[in-house]
Each structure stands twice: as C-alpha cells, then as structure tokens.
Design an enzyme around this catalytic site. Structure first.
Site, short mmCIF file in Angstrom:
data_model
loop_
_atom_site.label_atom_id
_atom_site.label_comp_id
_atom_site.label_asym_id
_atom_site.label_seq_id
_atom_site.Cartn_x
_atom_site.Cartn_y
_atom_site.Cartn_z
N THR A 166 7.90 0.66 3.07
CA THR A 166 6.50 0.55 2.67
C THR A 166 6.09 1.87 2.03
OG1 THR A 166 4.21 0.34 3.43
CG2 THR A 166 5.82 1.08 5.06
N GLY B 103 3.23 -3.92 1.49
CA GLY B 103 2.30 -2.97 0.91
C GLY B 103 1.47 -2.25 1.93
N ASP B 104 1.81 -2.37 3.21
CA ASP B 104 1.09 -1.67 4.28
C ASP B 104 2.06 -1.49 5.43
OD1 ASP B 104 -1.11 -0.91 6.21
OD2 ASP B 104 -2.35 -1.49 4.50
N ASP B 105 1.55 -1.24 6.65
CA ASP B 105 2.44 -1.02 7.79
C ASP B 105 3.38 -2.20 8.00
OD1 ASP B 105 1.20 1.44 8.45
OD2 ASP B 105 -0.34 0.41 9.61
#
Length: 485
Positions: free
Chosen positions: A322, A289-291
């Site tokens: 992502t 859900g991010d980098d």
C-alpha cells in the site's frame, strides 16, 4: 522482486516461513505475555491457535486461529442448497440480478429454518445491487463465478450511520449499505473455490475525487453485530470503500483471501475489524489504496459513548503493498479501545509503513497489550510509526480533553531493507505512551533519516539497529518485561 498487480492473480514470492522452533517460541512468548497481562480476556488467544495443514508444496503444518469460528458452515453442513439460477438470475454481466439474490436469500431462509441453507453462485458474471444475508447461511462462489456490484447508486440504499461513528464516515448523515450485508446474524459463511466479488468501485472513487459524493460510500462486505462469521477462499476486488468490515462482531475468521484494488483507489482498506472481538485474520494477500488491515473501535465521543472495544485479535501471515498507508494499522478511530492483539509473520513492501498506531486528541480510548512479531519489509518509507491525527473528527462536539492511552506495545523480530527512515514515534500532544518495547530490530540501507524520532514515548529497546532514541535506551540492561526471560 516481482509482485502481482491488481490486474491479475497475485504472483509473489512466498513469504519466508519461520522454522518450527521459532513458531513454537513465538506462540509460547505470545501466550505467556498475553496470559500475564492485566486484562483477563487475554487467555483465550493462545488456546485457539492450533496446527492445520500447510499451504503449498514445501511447507509443513502451520498454526491457525480459525478456531475462533464455531459455526456449522465450515464443513459445508447446511440443510438445503440451491443455485441463484433457480431464482431467475442470469450470469451475463449485464442483467441486473438484485431481485434474484434477494429472493434467493429470503426463500432459503424459510426452507432452511433450523438447519441452515447454502446459496451457490456458478461460473458467470452476476451483476447485482446490495443484498442481505441471513443466519445459518453460506454464500458459495464456484470457480469462475464473479459477483459484480451494480453501477446504479440507487441499488446501494442508504442506511443509518453506525452508533459508534454518529454519522457516515465520509459525509454527514446516513451511509450507503455494503454490497453484501448482514446484521444481527449468527453463523454466516462467505466462501468458494476462489470465486470473485468485484465492487466495480471506480464510479464511487470518482465521486470522491471529484468531491461530488453525497453520502459515505458502501463497503464490499459488512457484517454488523453478528457472531460466528467465516470469510474465506474468495477474491475481493475494487471495493467502493473499506473492503471487509466486521463491526460489533464476535468469533470472526477471515482467511485465504486475495484483496485487490488500484493502489490509488481512496480508502479501500483491506480488512477492518471494528469494535469486534475474537477475530482471526490469516493467510491473506492484499493490494490496497489504504491500510491492508486496520483495527478500529469507533470515532471520538460516539465511540467513547458506545464503548465497544476491539480485543483478542490475531493477524498472521498477511502480505501486500500500500503506497500511502500501512500493512497493519491501529486506529485512527479507536475511541472504544483496542487490546490483546497479536500480529505476526507480516510481509510488506513498497508501502508507507509496515505498522502504524494512529490516534488523535479527542479520541480517548486506549491501545494496549499489543505484540507485533516477525515482520519483514522492503522499500518502506517509515517502518514503524506512531502518528498523531490530522484533526479528523466526527463533528465539533468532541471532547478536547479526551486523550488516548497507549501502553504495553511489544515489537520484536523486525527486519527492514531499503527503508527511507528510522522509526517515528510521536505521542498525541498531552498524552504519554509507555511500556513500549523493541527487541531484535534491524533496519538497513536507510536512505534519508537514520535517527529515530521520539516524542513522549517511553520504554526500552534491545538489540536494535540503528540505535534507538534516548527515551528507549536501556544502558545494556535486560528487564523482565521487555527482555527475554
């Protein structure tokens, strides 16, 4: 193209492997470039890339940076070995094994003094709160072993904030410790036969979503101020916060990992080397859900004061998705500086960006001597992005005159299909980004904005489609610093 979901093992079409001549060319290109930069610490990078066995049928030898790790645990050499069951652990997924894991580490530290120890986790579901590792230590998860993070916040105790952050990253004051933690250690290995560490992070995500989080969430794995760290051959799931966080570390190898989190899970970065050097990240599959990978070095005045840069980092053969962030990000916390980073053989799809440099007014620091090569992407919103921050600061005491310095960024051999926009390259207000080089970039099927967007970003572009912005036009010339020799 079918890709894995967070509910199962990744079943993805293998990333295209470059031919042997291309690999040799990229290594030589990176070696020459890094050796000629003005920072003398660049030289060791190429020297620590060596051939290793290929992965899977049909692939020959591939190059590896695993030589960054120089501990004794890579070959399993430890003086003593024991199973967590010997210390009273029960693998039923219900019984709390926090005390058992802590007893095991303490006992093995004493038994293995001088020669190190190995703690084995057999098949089963082993519920536990946070526990600390020790030096000359291997945590080995057998096939079918699952370490489960406790759902009791009290079993994730509070610890002091990192000096280069000055506070918890999400909330003021202290922060929750990681599930598996270590500080001031040497020669630490977390590995196995593809066992799993599952942080069961939904409880923490809901606290974030509901705005009822009192302290910054814990990572799944964090090693602080440690040397010779190896994390390999395990699956990491559902971290409450960033998944793997080596901070103030040296000689770190993170390889052959599968990292999975729901694509809406907040701030579940895959791998975040932070104020660390001689770091190798290779052959990892990440859904987050991010980098997927974010290189960091401290936050605003705290990162500037501590002054611990991230340098000599290789990131290669990473793939994943992502939807809100980037495949590889630099920053946004980069106040201690980032230099000498080689990113190559990156495969990103269904993501916000493939590569992104993120910083802000007040960060200070620098990002320099970066080579990004051989990136393929599909269905990415903004393929390459240099972005300003969103007024995200540790507190209101940051220095508003502290501007980042961005220079010597080489981006070569990039292919993107079905992307939404051309690159967006925007400097922080008042700063100038220079020495930006694009070469051999092809972005096709652009659906929204075909024009590059550039502001206070200067350099050259060669063999680039669509046509770059005026700040990068080279009028057909090929300079020695950006063009091929």
């Amino acid at each position: 193209m079918a890709h894995a979901t967070v509910h199962g093992a990744p079943m993805t079409r293998p990333c295209p492997r470059p031919s042997a001549p291309l690999i040799v060319f990229l290594v030589l290109l990176a070696s020459c470039y890094l050796a000629l930069t003005r920072l003398p610490s660049a030289a060791p990078l190429a020297a620590l890339i060596a051939p290793s066995a290929g992965h899977g049928s049909g692939h020959g030898a591939v190059d590896s940076c695993a030589g960054f790790y120089r501990g004794a645990g890579a070959a399993g050499r430890r003086a003593v070995t024991a199973s967590v069951e010997e210390f009273g652990a029960v693998g039923d997924g219900v019984t709390s094994n926090t005390a058992a894991f802590r007893r095991a580490v303490a006992a093995l530290e004493e038994r293995g003094a001088g020669g190190g120890a190995r703690l084995e986790v057999p098949a089963g579901r082993w519920l536990t709160g946070s526990f600390n590792l020790t030096s000359r230590f291997t945590l080995f998860l057998h096939h079918g072993a699952v370490i489960l993070g406790s759902q009791d916040p009290e079993e994730w105790p509070l610890i002091a904030p990192l000096p280069s952050y000055g506070r918890g990253r999400e909330r003021l004051g202290p922060r929750h410790i990681s599930l598996i933690h270590g500080q001031d250690l040497n020669d630490v290995v977390i590995t196995g036969s593809n066992g799993t560490i599952d942080g069961q992070g939904r409880m923490w995500w809901e606290l974030w979503w509901n705005r009822t989080l009192n302290h910054t969430r814990g990572h799944l794995i964090e090693l602080v101020n440690s040397t010779n760290v190896l994390i390999s051959n395990v699956t990491l799931r559902n971290s409450p916060f960033w998944t793997v966080h080596p901070v103030y570390c040296r000689n770190v190898v993170i390889k052959d990992l599968t990292i999975l989190a729901p694509l809406n899970a907040p701030n579940t970065d895959g791998i975040d080397p932070d104020s660390s050097s001689e770091v190798c990240i290779e052959d990892c599959y990440i859904e987050s859900g991010d980098d997927l990978v974010a290189v960091k070095s401290g936050w605003d005045q705290y990162g500037i004061s501590v002054g611990k840069p991230s340098s000599n980092i290789i990131i290669q053969r990473v793939s994943g998705t992502t939807p809100t962030c980037s495949g590889v990000g630099f920053g946004s916390e980069m106040s201690g500086g980032i230099s000498n980073v080689l990113v190559r053989d990156l495969h990103i799809w269904n993501s916000a960006s493939a590569v992104r440099l993120k910083t802000d007014v007040g960060r200070g620091g620098y990002i320099t001597n970066i080579t990004i090569a051989n990136v393929t992407m599909e269905k990415v919103k903004v393929p390459i992005r240099f972005s300003r921050g969103s007024d995200d600061h540790s507190d209101d005491k940051y220095d508003r005159t502290a501007l980042p310095m961005i220079s010597d960024i080489h981006i070569v051999d990039i292919v993107g299909v079905d992307v939404q926009r051309a690159p967006m390259l925007e400097a922080v207000h008042g700063a100038v980004y220079e020495g930006i080089c694009f070469r051999n970039v092809s972005l096709t099927a652009i659906r929204r904005q075909i024009r590059w967007q550039c502001e206070s970003v200067y350099g050259e572009a060669h063999e680039v489609f669509p046509a770059p912005c005026e700040e990068l036009r080279n009028n057909g010339s090929s300079s020695s610093w950006c063009g091929l020799p």
